[in-house]
Design an enzyme around this catalytic site. Structure first.
Site, PDB file in Angstrom:
ATOM      1  N   HIS A 155     -35.085  76.986  48.447  1.00 32.44           N
ATOM      2  CA  HIS A 155     -34.515  76.098  49.466  1.00 32.44           C
ATOM      3  C   HIS A 155     -35.510  74.994  49.839  1.00 32.44           C
ATOM      4  CE1 HIS A 155     -31.353  75.988  52.920  1.00 32.44           C
ATOM      5  NE2 HIS A 155     -31.757  74.764  52.604  1.00 32.44           N
ATOM      6  N   GLU A 193     -31.033  84.248  52.572  1.00 28.58           N
ATOM      7  CA  GLU A 193     -32.398  83.815  52.269  1.00 28.58           C
ATOM      8  C   GLU A 193     -33.397  84.474  53.218  1.00 28.58           C
ATOM      9  OE1 GLU A 193     -32.235  79.549  52.494  1.00 28.58           O
ATOM     10  OE2 GLU A 193     -30.849  79.382  50.809  1.00 28.58           O
ATOM     11  N   ARG A 239     -25.501  74.523  50.557  1.00 30.21           N
ATOM     12  CA  ARG A 239     -25.681  75.737  51.344  1.00 30.21           C
ATOM     13  C   ARG A 239     -25.225  76.930  50.519  1.00 30.21           C
ATOM     14  NH1 ARG A 239     -26.301  74.887  56.762  1.00 30.21           N
ATOM     15  NH2 ARG A 239     -27.012  77.055  56.739  1.00 30.21           N
TER      16      ARG A 239
END
Length: 330
Positions: A286, A267, A238
């Site tokens: 991601h 993000e 993360r």
């Protein structure tokens, strides 16, 4: 189970509103499904829902609607991280949580390994040389004999350790507690208090921790300073686990060799962000968990847990609400 006894389950969708593939067919009468993208879409007839399937792991439907969902007993998150679905009120109610640990672990481990190989074999440099049409041979490094420190001892870490060990790397794990018995594929496992000691030995440092109150911002200036200047940081966990200002300082100053990031604190990464232009950084959006078929696998795990839940059997991947993740047995 008759229609009258079918539990009501809300599905928290991604902003696009697309339903999980095959969910309706796979549930096949086990439950009545309602679909929302945020808490404002929950109508009065769904306030007695007994469960929520969080398809969008960033969704805050559960904490936002917790007071209205008085019958809520179970939440299943289609991800490993459950932080967006937690709040003090949710914890206090003792709502049972499960996650999708294990579904994407192998994909994420392969991604982390590919990042390390990319740095070892100078792939970013060769990519730039190709664009510039420059023929520039260089000596590359071996992963065999390199030292890997993995922060976090979850399923992704276990899968990466297995692969790294097979390539001849030495592997040190950093966990919450000491291990008396050996952990397969790890040369040793230390506790968080020993983090700086083992960082000083690392060629590669991989972060694979959940985002909790304890891990948010855990990797900062002191941790980068503890790493050798030739070390590479890899993060497939993360983004907010790393303090971004400290990361940028370490990359600008050459405090570390480089970083491979599948996740960033905010993000999507803004187009003007400095990380885009850093030659010692590999960025991916991601997607380390997004192998072909991953959504179907997420749905299958939820449906299996739904069957267990309706039949009173033990659920898979029960989350410890204080720790914020589903711990492994060892």
């Amino acid at each position: 189970m008759s229609d009258a006894r079918r539990p009501k389950i809300l599905v928290a969708l991604r902003p696009s509103g697309a339903e999980p593939p095959g969910l309706r067919d796979k549930v096949d009468g086990l439950a009545e499904l309602g679909f929302v993208t945020d808490a404002s879409e929950i109508t009065a007839e769904w306030e007695d829902a007994e469960a929520v399937f969080v398809w969008n792991f960033r969704s805050t439907v559960v904490p936002d609607a917790a007071r209205r969902l008085s019958a809520l007993r179970w939440v299943h998150v289609a991800a490993v991280g459950v932080d967006a679905s937690l709040s003090d009120e949710v914890r206090d109610r003792g709502i049972r949580f499960t996650n999708s640990r294990g579904v994407t672990a192998e994909s994420m481990a392969e991604f982390a390994l590919s990042f390390m190989l990319a740095f070892a074999k100078e792939l970013p440099r060769f990519g730039a040389d190709k664009t510039a049409r420059v023929w520039r041979p260089v000596e590359t490094r071996m992963l065999s004999g390199a030292r890997l420190v993995i922060v976090g001892m979850g399923e992704v870490s276990r899968q990466l350790a297995r692969r790294a060990h097979a390539l001849g790397m030495s592997v040190t794990g950093v966990g919450r507690r000491a291990r008396v018995a050996p952990v397969e594929h790890f040369d040793r496992v230390v506790v968080q208090d020993d983090l700086h000691e083992v960082l000083a030995t690392a060629d590669y440092v991989m972060l694979a921790t959940p985002l909790t109150e304890q891990t948010a911002g855990m990797f900062g200036s002191a941790e980068f300073a503890a790493m050798p200047t030739d070390a590479v940081l890899v993060n497939v966990g993360r983004g907010p686990v790393i303090r971004e200002d400290a990361l940028l300082d370490a990359l600008r100053s050459g405090l570390i060799r480089g970083a491979a990031l599948d996740v960033v604190p905010k993000e999507p990464l803004a187009p003007e962000h400095e990380l885009w232009d850093m030659p010692n950084v590999i960025l991916t959006p991601h997607i380390s968990s997004d192998f072909q078929g991953w959504e179907d696998a997420m749905v299958d795990l939820f449906v299996e847990n739904l069957r267990r839940w309706t039949e009173g059997e033990p659920l898979r991947n029960i989350v410890d609400l204080e720790m914020g993740y589903a711990p492994l047995d060892t």
